[in-house]
Design a protein around this motif. Sequence first.
Motif, PDB file in Angstrom:
ATOM      1  N   LEU A 146      50.690  23.421  28.813  1.00  0.00           N
ATOM      2  CA  LEU A 146      49.672  22.473  28.386  1.00  0.00           C
ATOM      3  C   LEU A 146      48.816  22.040  29.575  1.00  0.00           C
ATOM      4  O   LEU A 146      47.601  21.885  29.459  1.00  0.00           O
ATOM      5  N   SER A 147      49.439  21.884  30.743  1.00  0.00           N
ATOM      6  CA  SER A 147      48.680  21.512  31.935  1.00  0.00           C
ATOM      7  C   SER A 147      47.690  22.603  32.321  1.00  0.00           C
ATOM      8  O   SER A 147      46.562  22.315  32.725  1.00  0.00           O
ATOM      9  N   VAL A 148      48.102  23.884  32.199  1.00  0.00           N
ATOM     10  CA  VAL A 148      47.185  24.988  32.487  1.00  0.00           C
ATOM     11  C   VAL A 148      46.000  24.941  31.522  1.00  0.00           C
ATOM     12  O   VAL A 148      44.834  25.078  31.918  1.00  0.00           O
ATOM     13  N   ILE A 196      44.726  27.684  40.077  1.00  0.00           N
ATOM     14  CA  ILE A 196      45.632  27.092  39.100  1.00  0.00           C
ATOM     15  C   ILE A 196      47.015  26.892  39.705  1.00  0.00           C
ATOM     16  O   ILE A 196      47.644  25.838  39.541  1.00  0.00           O
ATOM     17  N   ALA A 197      47.479  27.923  40.429  1.00  0.00           N
ATOM     18  CA  ALA A 197      48.801  27.837  41.047  1.00  0.00           C
ATOM     19  C   ALA A 197      48.865  26.700  42.053  1.00  0.00           C
ATOM     20  O   ALA A 197      49.828  25.926  42.091  1.00  0.00           O
ATOM     21  N   THR A 212      49.651  14.159  38.089  1.00  0.00           N
ATOM     22  CA  THR A 212      48.823  15.344  37.892  1.00  0.00           C
ATOM     23  C   THR A 212      48.571  15.596  36.408  1.00  0.00           C
ATOM     24  O   THR A 212      47.442  15.849  35.976  1.00  0.00           O
ATOM     25  N   SER A 213      49.628  15.514  35.619  1.00  0.00           N
ATOM     26  CA  SER A 213      49.499  15.770  34.181  1.00  0.00           C
ATOM     27  C   SER A 213      48.626  14.727  33.499  1.00  0.00           C
ATOM     28  O   SER A 213      47.756  15.054  32.679  1.00  0.00           O
ATOM     29  N   ALA A 214      48.823  13.452  33.834  1.00  0.00           N
ATOM     30  CA  ALA A 214      48.024  12.390  33.216  1.00  0.00           C
ATOM     31  C   ALA A 214      46.561  12.516  33.604  1.00  0.00           C
ATOM     32  O   ALA A 214      45.660  12.302  32.773  1.00  0.00           O
ATOM     33  N   ARG A 215      46.292  12.879  34.858  1.00  0.00           N
ATOM     34  CA  ARG A 215      44.905  13.025  35.299  1.00  0.00           C
ATOM     35  C   ARG A 215      44.213  14.155  34.537  1.00  0.00           C
ATOM     36  O   ARG A 215      43.059  14.040  34.120  1.00  0.00           O
ATOM     37  N   LEU A 216      44.936  15.262  34.344  1.00  0.00           N
ATOM     38  CA  LEU A 216      44.358  16.382  33.603  1.00  0.00           C
ATOM     39  C   LEU A 216      44.064  15.997  32.160  1.00  0.00           C
ATOM     40  O   LEU A 216      43.032  16.368  31.596  1.00  0.00           O
TER      41      LEU A 216
END
Length: 325
Positions: free
Chosen positions: A7-9, A24-25, A99-103
């Motif tokens: 989902l993050s990608v 991405i990596a 990181t996930s929340a920002r995305l």
Amino acid sequence: MSAGRLLSVLLLLQSRGRMPARGIADELGVSVRTAYRDLTRLQAAGIPVYAEPGRGGGYQLLDGYRTRLTGMSESEARALFFAGLPGPAADLGLAAEVTSARLKLLAALPAGVREEAARTAAVFHVDAPGWYREPERTPYLPLFVDAVLARRAVDVRYRRWRAPQEVERRLRPYGLVLKSGVWYLVAAAESRVGTYRVARVLDAEPSDERFDRPQDFDLGAYWSAYLDGFETRRYTGAATVRLSPRGRGRLPDNVPPEVVRAVEATARAVGDDGWVEAVIPTESTEHACGELLRLGVDVEVVAPPELRQAMAAAVRALVGVYGNP
């Protein structure tokens, strides 16, 4: 395989547009091989991800595709508070959530607003620790985060300045404070609330005890009062000193702000050469001697006698080391 990472990608491609696998990596902290594997899995799941070959190419979503899977978990919502503080977020064990929340936030914004948010994020950076000091190791900080949120008491072994240096305490954590790159735990122990430097916790273990934090407890107000009281406890004496113009100018780089403010408040001229006399607060003779020696010949201690004698003894010792035979 992590569904959360897939989902993050997806959200990364939605918010950034075309990106190489290496980008991405790097963004997600995985290998390039893992990034390629995740992209292949997204394609297999029917997500319209396609590759643009050649220089400046990369992976991107088909124009017009947007996911609605932007719901935040509780830990991600909590991490939003630290979205601009990557260092403290990592200390607290929330780097991945930030990181996930920002995305997810970027993916949910309209294109123009998203670009403005990205530009703003690119020009601000917070580095909490002070100069000339390595960051402190705080292995038990994530444990205290959980204890604060769950209101669970923690049994600790703690190293303090006065004897006995190692003590055992059962702490009921009320909150955490980051001050100049140093983490402090505010917690109740027995019948009073105290402040504990997290880096001095030698061992910590969650207990089965649950507690209720007082409803009227204000962490910000407590910390302000603690700082005011700290200065009172810290400075137990005073000294009269004379400073040259150069010494006065060097004060902010060599002594605490409280000493600088004291000089500004009490300085009076003692001649036509720019020297001034002022009264400054002191912790102890030894500590004051060490601080004032940094100013060299641009400071003279007038009183008290024991501090003047300590300065003279230190200077004689230096002459013995550096003087000619």
